[in-house]
Structure formats: structure tokens, C-alpha cells
Scaffold this motif. Sequence first.
Motif, PDB file in Angstrom:
ATOM      1  N   ARG A 420       5.018   4.429  -3.877  1.00  0.00           N
ATOM      2  CA  ARG A 420       5.530   3.915  -2.606  1.00  0.00           C
ATOM      3  C   ARG A 420       4.700   4.365  -1.412  1.00  0.00           C
ATOM      4  O   ARG A 420       4.785   3.773  -0.338  1.00  0.00           O
ATOM      5  CB  ARG A 420       6.980   4.362  -2.414  1.00  0.00           C
ATOM      6  CG  ARG A 420       7.958   3.742  -3.395  1.00  0.00           C
ATOM      7  CD  ARG A 420       9.315   4.428  -3.331  1.00  0.00           C
ATOM      8  NE  ARG A 420      10.146   4.087  -4.487  1.00  0.00           N
ATOM      9  CZ  ARG A 420      11.088   4.863  -4.977  1.00  0.00           C
ATOM     10  NH1 ARG A 420      11.324   6.054  -4.434  1.00  0.00           N
ATOM     11  NH2 ARG A 420      11.787   4.484  -6.027  1.00  0.00           N
ATOM     12  N   TRP A 425       0.369  -1.354   0.362  1.00  0.00           N
ATOM     13  CA  TRP A 425       1.221  -1.987  -0.645  1.00  0.00           C
ATOM     14  C   TRP A 425       2.596  -2.270  -0.065  1.00  0.00           C
ATOM     15  O   TRP A 425       3.119  -1.485   0.734  1.00  0.00           O
ATOM     16  CB  TRP A 425       1.401  -1.081  -1.859  1.00  0.00           C
ATOM     17  CG  TRP A 425       0.215  -0.949  -2.746  1.00  0.00           C
ATOM     18  CD1 TRP A 425      -1.040  -1.457  -2.552  1.00  0.00           C
ATOM     19  CD2 TRP A 425       0.167  -0.235  -3.986  1.00  0.00           C
ATOM     20  NE1 TRP A 425      -1.864  -1.093  -3.577  1.00  0.00           N
ATOM     21  CE2 TRP A 425      -1.157  -0.350  -4.474  1.00  0.00           C
ATOM     22  CE3 TRP A 425       1.087   0.487  -4.726  1.00  0.00           C
ATOM     23  CZ2 TRP A 425      -1.565   0.231  -5.675  1.00  0.00           C
ATOM     24  CZ3 TRP A 425       0.698   1.075  -5.918  1.00  0.00           C
ATOM     25  CH2 TRP A 425      -0.619   0.938  -6.399  1.00  0.00           C
ATOM     26  N   ASP A 426       3.164  -3.379  -0.481  1.00  0.00           N
ATOM     27  CA  ASP A 426       4.554  -3.713  -0.168  1.00  0.00           C
ATOM     28  C   ASP A 426       5.379  -3.691  -1.459  1.00  0.00           C
ATOM     29  O   ASP A 426       4.873  -4.077  -2.525  1.00  0.00           O
ATOM     30  CB  ASP A 426       4.664  -5.128   0.424  1.00  0.00           C
ATOM     31  CG  ASP A 426       4.441  -5.159   1.919  1.00  0.00           C
ATOM     32  OD1 ASP A 426       4.535  -4.092   2.557  1.00  0.00           O
ATOM     33  OD2 ASP A 426       4.172  -6.256   2.454  1.00  0.00           O
ATOM     34  N   PHE A 441       5.085  -3.913  -6.960  1.00  0.00           N
ATOM     35  CA  PHE A 441       4.332  -3.769  -5.725  1.00  0.00           C
ATOM     36  C   PHE A 441       3.240  -4.830  -5.648  1.00  0.00           C
ATOM     37  O   PHE A 441       2.688  -5.251  -6.667  1.00  0.00           O
ATOM     38  CB  PHE A 441       3.646  -2.388  -5.657  1.00  0.00           C
ATOM     39  CG  PHE A 441       4.589  -1.222  -5.719  1.00  0.00           C
ATOM     40  CD1 PHE A 441       5.136  -0.685  -4.563  1.00  0.00           C
ATOM     41  CD2 PHE A 441       4.930  -0.654  -6.943  1.00  0.00           C
ATOM     42  CE1 PHE A 441       6.007   0.396  -4.623  1.00  0.00           C
ATOM     43  CE2 PHE A 441       5.789   0.430  -7.012  1.00  0.00           C
ATOM     44  CZ  PHE A 441       6.329   0.951  -5.845  1.00  0.00           C
ATOM     45  N   ARG A 444      -0.020  -5.843   0.837  1.00  0.00           N
ATOM     46  CA  ARG A 444       0.631  -6.252   2.077  1.00  0.00           C
ATOM     47  C   ARG A 444      -0.149  -7.392   2.749  1.00  0.00           C
ATOM     48  O   ARG A 444      -1.365  -7.336   2.831  1.00  0.00           O
ATOM     49  CB  ARG A 444       0.704  -5.044   3.008  1.00  0.00           C
ATOM     50  CG  ARG A 444       1.525  -5.233   4.248  1.00  0.00           C
ATOM     51  CD  ARG A 444       1.716  -3.914   4.956  1.00  0.00           C
ATOM     52  NE  ARG A 444       2.456  -2.972   4.101  1.00  0.00           N
ATOM     53  CZ  ARG A 444       2.314  -1.652   4.150  1.00  0.00           C
ATOM     54  NH1 ARG A 444       1.429  -1.107   4.976  1.00  0.00           N
ATOM     55  NH2 ARG A 444       3.030  -0.867   3.357  1.00  0.00           N
ATOM     56  N   PRO A 445       0.513  -8.455   3.226  1.00  0.00           N
ATOM     57  CA  PRO A 445       1.956  -8.705   3.097  1.00  0.00           C
ATOM     58  C   PRO A 445       2.261  -9.412   1.776  1.00  0.00           C
ATOM     59  O   PRO A 445       1.769 -10.514   1.525  1.00  0.00           O
ATOM     60  CB  PRO A 445       2.242  -9.639   4.276  1.00  0.00           C
ATOM     61  CG  PRO A 445       0.950 -10.373   4.495  1.00  0.00           C
ATOM     62  CD  PRO A 445      -0.163  -9.435   4.093  1.00  0.00           C
ATOM     63  N   SER A 448       7.642 -12.562  -1.585  1.00  0.00           N
ATOM     64  CA  SER A 448       8.756 -12.524  -2.522  1.00  0.00           C
ATOM     65  C   SER A 448       8.666 -13.728  -3.448  1.00  0.00           C
ATOM     66  O   SER A 448       7.881 -14.667  -3.217  1.00  0.00           O
ATOM     67  CB  SER A 448      10.085 -12.546  -1.764  1.00  0.00           C
ATOM     68  OG  SER A 448      10.282 -13.817  -1.155  1.00  0.00           O
TER      69      SER A 448
END
Length: 456
Positions: A420, A425-426, A441, A444-445, A448
Motif C-alpha cells: 500500500r 499505485w492505486d 493494485f 495511478r490513476p 475500477s
Amino acid sequence: MVSFDHLAIGTAEATWRADERINAVQPFDTRINQLIVAAAHPDDETLGAGGLIRWAHENNCDVTVVVATDGEASHPNSPSHTPAGLATLRRREVLNAVHVLNPTAHVHFLGLPDGELRENAVALAAAFLSALDGLPPASGESVIVAPWSGDGHRDHRVTAECVAQVAGVRGIPHFGYPIWMWHWAQPDDVPWNAGRVLALTPDQRAAKGRALREHVSQVHPLSDAPGDEAILSASMHAHFERGTELFFTEAPQNEGKTLPADWFERFYARHADPWGFETRWYEERKRALLMASLPVRNLGRVLEIGCSTGLITAELSERADEVLALDASAAAVDAASSRLAKRPHVSVRQSAVPEQWPGGSFDTIIFSEVGYYLSHRDLAKTVALIDTAMTGDGCLVACHWRHPVDEYPLNGDEVHAALRSVEGWDGIAIHEERDFVIEVFGRRPALSVAQREGLR
């Protein structure tokens, strides 16, 4: 860890100045081209290495400052400032102070919890390693300085330990700068033989003084109310007005070792299915959850780190163009190779990470039930290698048992804290139970699943 009261008067600066040893140590070697300054809290960088940062500016040396916490716990009983307010204030103070010292320096904030670095040590080491890997190649020698491991403050010690791990991975000389030592120690307590002194010019000394004044929340009371007292008293502040800075050479950090390949060979020798992958509903259900968490139908080129006997590998192969499955155990590789023999797009290889890392990039990386077998240092290195290998729109799926095991260097929560912490990383998905955690993960971005499908 030394017990001390920061509000006490402490050792007088006159005591230190009167001791001849403070200026008799070897000079700090300034034949460097890249300086990395690690700080546990905002203001550590200025107090301990402000003169060195200024020297770097005057000598065209690249500087990166990495601040582990936001210092939000500096005034736990403050009636005027919330922790969030203090965090915002102290970040601004760091930026102002570093700009005074070196306007071209880069500052990275990790945002880890103040006072809880021991609980986030793996994340801290991984974040330091990620920050180092993001630096431009140095044209000469690099040096990293951090709070001294013997400084008596827990967060300083943990920061020193994590930096020692990272410095060892990258082969970078590591020095510690004392802060609270000046307050609680006496000259006879100091390992002078390990010391290196930097003599400051009048300009460097003046710049450090201006930078210290930018840390208003620490050198002045927040208000007149109890709980808002200045952290750095006048007597403490005097230690950092002198014309020298002291650094100590730091030894490589001893740590729990990565479990060797023969440990797994012995484990497989006792039972063909030692973890119950083939028989336990727990394992079958966990595999189904892991596969369901993958955010795309076609997985592209897949890397599986720690494939064991190949049960997950087989399911991955149904949705992948190519799979490379790794395991440190020869017995596991034999079992997985037999299971997957009729799938030509699957390769199984005996390989121990991070030392035997494969080349190339991957669209999907599986890191399941393997991270806690690694030492802090090897986990940090592995996370950095994953970051390098993951394609721009790729993803990492990680799954780990959360309970501690005596033989393992780490536990699952420490592994996922490290993941995390990776800058850039998102988190796409998380499934957390009392027994295990699955996380996905992406860079970024990260999109979903609904965004990938155009639903939002």
C-alpha cells in the motif's frame, strides 16, 4: 530506547562545546554527487543535516529529502490544533525550510503514522526503496543520511533500521545524524570513533538558522495554553546553532532472513500437499475469491510468484495469453510442471525472488502467500521489482495469511502495508477477512472494473 523528557533542560550546549572530542573526529567525506536525506519527522532533516543540505546546494549535488511521517503527534494534548491540522502545517514547514537550504531539492512525504513506524517498518523500507529507485542515475557517489540509530527515539531508530536495509540493497553509504542525543547524553556516551564531522561555513550556518525558524510549530508554542508548548526549547535549539554537524557511520542492519529454498524442500518432503491446497475448502474458496478479484477477463502476460503445485496457475492459464510461474522449491516446480504439461503457453521455472527475477514486463502479477517468507530487505526489493515489471495498465493481485507464524520473517499485514505504501499505485479492490487479505493494485490513476466497462 532511551527514556527522556523533551521539556527537561537536558545537557547544556556548553558541556558539548567544552569537550575536545566533538571537533577531533574525522571529517565527513563530501566527495558525493547525490544526497538522500531521510527524516522520521518534519524538522529532522533541518536539525540533523541542514548544513549538509546547504553544502549540497553550493556544490551542485542533487538532493532528495524523504519524510516518513507528518509529525502529527508532536502535540498530543494540544487544545488548538488537531493532528490533521498539525500534519498540514508541518508539511508546509518542511517545504519552506528545505527551500531555504536548497531550492532545487526534491521532497517526498510518505505520510506514515507518527509514533507508529515500528508497526509500519516494512512499508517504510519499501517506500524508501521506491523513492531511491525513482531518483535519476547519479553521476558519482551517493550518500544517504538518516536519524542515528542510537538517538533514543523509537521512530528515529526504526527509520535508521529501514534505511540500513535499503542502503544495503543499493550499496549506498549510510550515516546517522543525532538529534535527541544532544539532549539526554553526556560526551562519554558518544561513539566518537564512528563520528564524521562537517564544518559549516558562515553561509551554511546562517542558512540552517533561517531554515530552523521555518519550523514555527516546533520552535515556538502553538499557543499559551498547556499542551501547546514548544518542542525545541532554547537549550535544545542551541545544539543546532553550532558551526558543525556530526554524523555516525551506520552498520548494516541485522534482520530476519528470507526462508531458504531447502526449507520448502523439507516441507514438501513431509507431505505432497503440505498446505492442503488440494483438499481444504478454505483454500478452494480463497482461490475462487482471488480469481474473481482480477479486474479484466483477459489477463495478458502473467507472472505468478510462488506457484507451489500449480492450482492457481491452472486457473490463470484459462484467461491468459502466457503464464510464467515461479517457485523456489524443486518439488513444487515438478508438481506444477506435471499438472500443466499440456498447456504450452505456461512456463514453470525454479526461481527464488528477488535474486532470480525474470526479465520483461507483465500485465498481471500474482503475489500470493509468499511475501511473508521474505526478509524486510528482500520484500522491499521484490516490491520494487514488481513495480518495474508491471505494465502501465497492468495489475498486481496479492493474497496473504494474516496470522503470525514463528518461522516466518513477516506476517501478511506487514506485507500488504508495504504494498500500500508504493507511490504511484492505486488500490482497485480489497477483500479482508480475519484470516487472509486479498488486494488488487494498479498504476495511478487505476480504473475500477466499472470504469473499464464504461459504466461510470
